[in-house]
Motif scaffolding. Structure first.
Motif, PDB file in Angstrom:
ATOM      1  N   LYS A  43      21.152  -7.699  20.223  1.00  0.00           N
ATOM      2  CA  LYS A  43      21.764  -6.375  20.170  1.00  0.00           C
ATOM      3  C   LYS A  43      21.399  -5.482  21.353  1.00  0.00           C
ATOM      4  O   LYS A  43      22.130  -4.550  21.668  1.00  0.00           O
ATOM      5  CB  LYS A  43      21.424  -5.700  18.837  1.00  0.00           C
ATOM      6  N   ALA A  44      20.261  -5.786  21.997  1.00  0.00           N
ATOM      7  CA  ALA A  44      19.872  -4.979  23.164  1.00  0.00           C
ATOM      8  C   ALA A  44      20.618  -5.404  24.430  1.00  0.00           C
ATOM      9  O   ALA A  44      20.341  -4.905  25.528  1.00  0.00           O
ATOM     10  CB  ALA A  44      18.369  -5.031  23.386  1.00  0.00           C
ATOM     11  N   LYS A  45      21.550  -6.346  24.281  1.00  0.00           N
ATOM     12  CA  LYS A  45      22.482  -6.682  25.362  1.00  0.00           C
ATOM     13  C   LYS A  45      21.798  -6.988  26.694  1.00  0.00           C
ATOM     14  O   LYS A  45      20.936  -7.823  26.732  1.00  0.00           O
ATOM     15  CB  LYS A  45      23.517  -5.547  25.493  1.00  0.00           C
ATOM     16  N   GLU A  46      22.183  -6.288  27.785  1.00  0.00           N
ATOM     17  CA  GLU A  46      21.649  -6.658  29.095  1.00  0.00           C
ATOM     18  C   GLU A  46      20.128  -6.519  29.146  1.00  0.00           C
ATOM     19  O   GLU A  46      19.454  -7.283  29.858  1.00  0.00           O
ATOM     20  CB  GLU A  46      22.318  -5.855  30.224  1.00  0.00           C
ATOM     21  N   ALA A  47      19.574  -5.577  28.359  1.00  0.00           N
ATOM     22  CA  ALA A  47      18.119  -5.426  28.329  1.00  0.00           C
ATOM     23  C   ALA A  47      17.472  -6.687  27.756  1.00  0.00           C
ATOM     24  O   ALA A  47      16.407  -7.125  28.218  1.00  0.00           O
ATOM     25  CB  ALA A  47      17.730  -4.199  27.506  1.00  0.00           C
TER      26      ALA A  47
END
Length: 298
Positions: free
Chosen positions: A282-286
DNA sequence: AGCGGTCAAGTTGAT
DNA sequence: ATCAACTTGACCGCT
């Protein structure tokens, strides 16, 4: 080399893909609706290029394109073709520009149609709509050079074998562009890798191996075995999925995705492979960048 | 300008 | 029978 993939959206980076609702567009006169859809498609083509630039600049080798990149493209009432859009040709040109950037920098792109795409549904209208959706995504895939359109096996309807036969029949109705990009992924409730491998071989479609789903929905194969057998279905760089459970493997709903990837969930046997690993977190690119760091530090 | 309700779609299994 | 889960956050229409 492991190539990590980002799925569709960003957490922190200000890159957004626009959407619209069928309800609001349906109220507009058709020309106004088309003007709006044209502007959304244009904005999304530009956002895609921005997304690819970010990936390239940050060592992310693959980007999954949102199914709504052309919002409502196959909707039964407000759907449209590119010729109908006032700036349709320019929208296509910008997608091709994004594709040129991807090619130039060795970025991989792919699609993952939503759960509504069910090739083996008992309802003919659902199969029709699914095929329309796959053809649309294949059209965009052609513009941008995406090599994967990944679906799930669909429903079991009380008989997995018969349902997979039905799935295979629907494959024959796809255009070469859609058929040639289609892959199938093991899911977390119905079809495990062992269920899908036979159809992968008989129909010649690659298996997108999802290690998290495999753990939720096991089949007796080890991760090593499933990895090896999945790789054997690919005639190009294999593409796998990875995620971590939101509250641990002993939590109440281990199938839900965590914000980040726990390095302990990254299979050791993947380390030395030439492989794309799409990060479903859910934190995607992070999350992708954190995993990349963790893998470097090992 | 700010807010909350609502979004095209299918299938499964938990409650 | 309902609801959440599957990338969920963005948009729309009301004040």
């Amino acid at each position: 080399m492991i190539r990590l993939g980002l799925c569709c959206t960003f957490r922190d980076e200000p890159i957004k893909f626009r959407v619209a609702t069928a309800a609001s567009l349906g109220k507009l006169p058709r020309p106004e609706a088309l003007t709006k859809l044209s502007a959304l498609g244009m904005a999304n083509a530009d956002a895609l290029l921005a997304a690819l630039r970010f990936c390239h600049a940050n060592g992310i080798g693959c980007f999954r394109v949102n199914s709504q990149i052309l919002p409502l493209r196959t909707h039964p009432t407000v759907g449209y073709s590119m010729d109908e859009l006032p700036s349709g040709a320019e929208v296509v040109r910008r997608f091709e520009e994004a594709g040129a950037f991807a090619r130039e920098h060795g970025l991989r792109t792919c699609f993952h149609p939503d759960q509504f795409v069910v090739l083996n549904s008992r309802r003919p209208d659902v199969v029709e709509a699914s095929i329309r959706e796959l053809e649309y995504q294949a059209e965009v895939a052609e513009w941008i050079g995406a090599d994967v359109i990944n679906v799930h096996g669909g429903g079991a309807f009380g008989d997995k074998k018969a349902s997979l036969d039905e799935f295979a029949r629907a494959l024959d109705r796809l255009s070469p562009g859609a058929r040639g990009r289609l892959t199938v992924e093991n899911d977390d409730r119905t079809y495990a890798p062992a269920d899908l491998l036979p159809i992968c071989h008989s129909a010649g479609i690659p298996l997108v191996y999802d290690a998290h789903h495999h753990r939720c929905n096991p089949d007796g194969l080890t991760v090593e075995e499933a990895t090896g057998r999945a790789i054997a279905t690919w005639d190009r760089e294999p593409l796998f999925h990875l995620s971590s459970p939101i509250e641990g493997w002993d939590g109440p709903r281990p199938e839900r995705h965590h914000d980040f990837i726990d390095l302990g969930d990254f299979p050791d046997c993947w380390r030395a492979l030439d492989l794309t690993v799409e990060v479903e977190a859910k934190a995607k690119e992070a999350a992708v960048l954190r995993l990349k760091e963790a893998l470097l530090r090992r």
